[in-house]
Design a protein around this motif. Sequence first.
Motif, PDB file in Angstrom:
ATOM      1  N   PRO A   1       0.794  -1.241   0.000  1.00  0.00           N
ATOM      2  CA  PRO A   1       0.000   0.000   0.000  1.00  0.00           C
ATOM      3  C   PRO A   1       0.820   1.281   0.000  1.00  0.00           C
ATOM      4  O   PRO A   1       0.311   2.337  -0.361  1.00  0.00           O
ATOM      5  N   ALA A   2       2.088   1.210   0.408  1.00  0.00           N
ATOM      6  CA  ALA A   2       2.905   2.433   0.463  1.00  0.00           C
ATOM      7  C   ALA A   2       3.620   2.717  -0.851  1.00  0.00           C
ATOM      8  O   ALA A   2       4.315   3.727  -0.972  1.00  0.00           O
ATOM      9  N   ALA A   3       3.451   1.852  -1.845  1.00  0.00           N
ATOM     10  CA  ALA A   3       4.184   1.985  -3.105  1.00  0.00           C
ATOM     11  C   ALA A   3       3.607   3.097  -3.969  1.00  0.00           C
ATOM     12  O   ALA A   3       2.490   3.582  -3.753  1.00  0.00           O
ATOM     13  N   ALA A   4       4.392   3.486  -4.956  1.00  0.00           N
ATOM     14  CA  ALA A   4       3.923   4.463  -5.942  1.00  0.00           C
ATOM     15  C   ALA A   4       2.744   3.880  -6.715  1.00  0.00           C
ATOM     16  O   ALA A   4       2.595   2.654  -6.832  1.00  0.00           O
ATOM     17  N   ILE A   5       1.909   4.743  -7.257  1.00  0.00           N
ATOM     18  CA  ILE A   5       0.744   4.316  -8.035  1.00  0.00           C
ATOM     19  C   ILE A   5       1.207   3.562  -9.279  1.00  0.00           C
ATOM     20  O   ILE A   5       2.128   3.987  -9.985  1.00  0.00           O
TER      21      ILE A   5
END
Length: 381
Positions: free
Chosen positions: A66-70
Amino acid sequence: MTSLEWDLLRRWPDVEAPELVAVDAADRLILDEAADAGLLSAGRRVSVIGDDYGALTLGAADALGPAAAIVRVHQDALSGERALAANAERVGVETARFRSFPVLAPEVVEGADVVLIKLPRSLEALDDIARLIARHADPAVRVVAGGRLKHMSRSMNDVLGRAFDTVEASLARQKARVLRASGPHQGVTAAGHQRARIEELGLWNCAVGGVFSGARLDIGTRVLLERMPEIAAATRPDATVVDLGCGTGLLAVAAARALPRARVIATDQSAAAVASARLTAEANGAADRVEVLRADAGDALPDGSAALVLLNPPFHVGGTVHTAIASKLFAASARILAPGGRLVAVWNSGLGYRRELERVVGPTEQIARTPKFTLTESVRR
């Protein structure tokens, strides 16, 4: 490598049938190869091109966390975009985790260091994709491109090799394989489009990579175009005419030329087809006469709004011969047409669509027949 429940994914709103799947062995292999190479780890900037129904995008988003780039994604088919959004809800991936781009543009891959590709069947489409990545992705980009063996060829390696230093093929697994590419070449030029003159019709045909038949005149379309003068003669001069599933837009341009006062709409769910139709209209001086829309089976058009629908339906769903797309377009034609409106359709004679046209649209007559194709006119009840 992912906790997603693949069985929850569906093709909807695309056509569905027991033999048509939403996730295949190539999707799984692409994701596994990327994960094994450490490409779906924290900090990666991932783009996805050609995802059929969302398996690659959702699998990548799930693996990245969930913390990753789009995750940026481009799908040629509008139904694929909609299936991705619907499948995200089914498997519990927030839609904020990915962004869909309706056009294959630099923004899709700008600065990406990982690009996952579901290989297109068209070498021209693959060339467009490879050029875009080489020009706009991170210089350290790693590309993982996969497909089913029956749809792959050695020429795909060569196409990727024109844009990347290194191209390697994986071992096959469950009749699928991936190609790994890295080291984008410097100075790769931007993709152009094909353009061909149809001399006997006095028309230009334009195509970007991936559109059906390219800039060549499809023989089914030829059958319909040859009868365009008499079709136009039976049509009210100020009528609304729809080229449904327009491809390169030749039918729309021919209708605009034959009916200069008509409102002509070309519509297709394929982004490549929409781009091609706009180029074809411009090349023939009809850009101000032909309205081009990206819509799934003309779903952007009001009920009962057209007097004439022109249709050359596909008889493939992906790589599978299937009548479902044609049936969907016949039903769409019936919805779009006003009572008394006409559907002029050209179709492979072996598929025997006349009975279905009678049932779905209305009374149907044969206008012409060649050894391969039948041209019919159906009147909306």
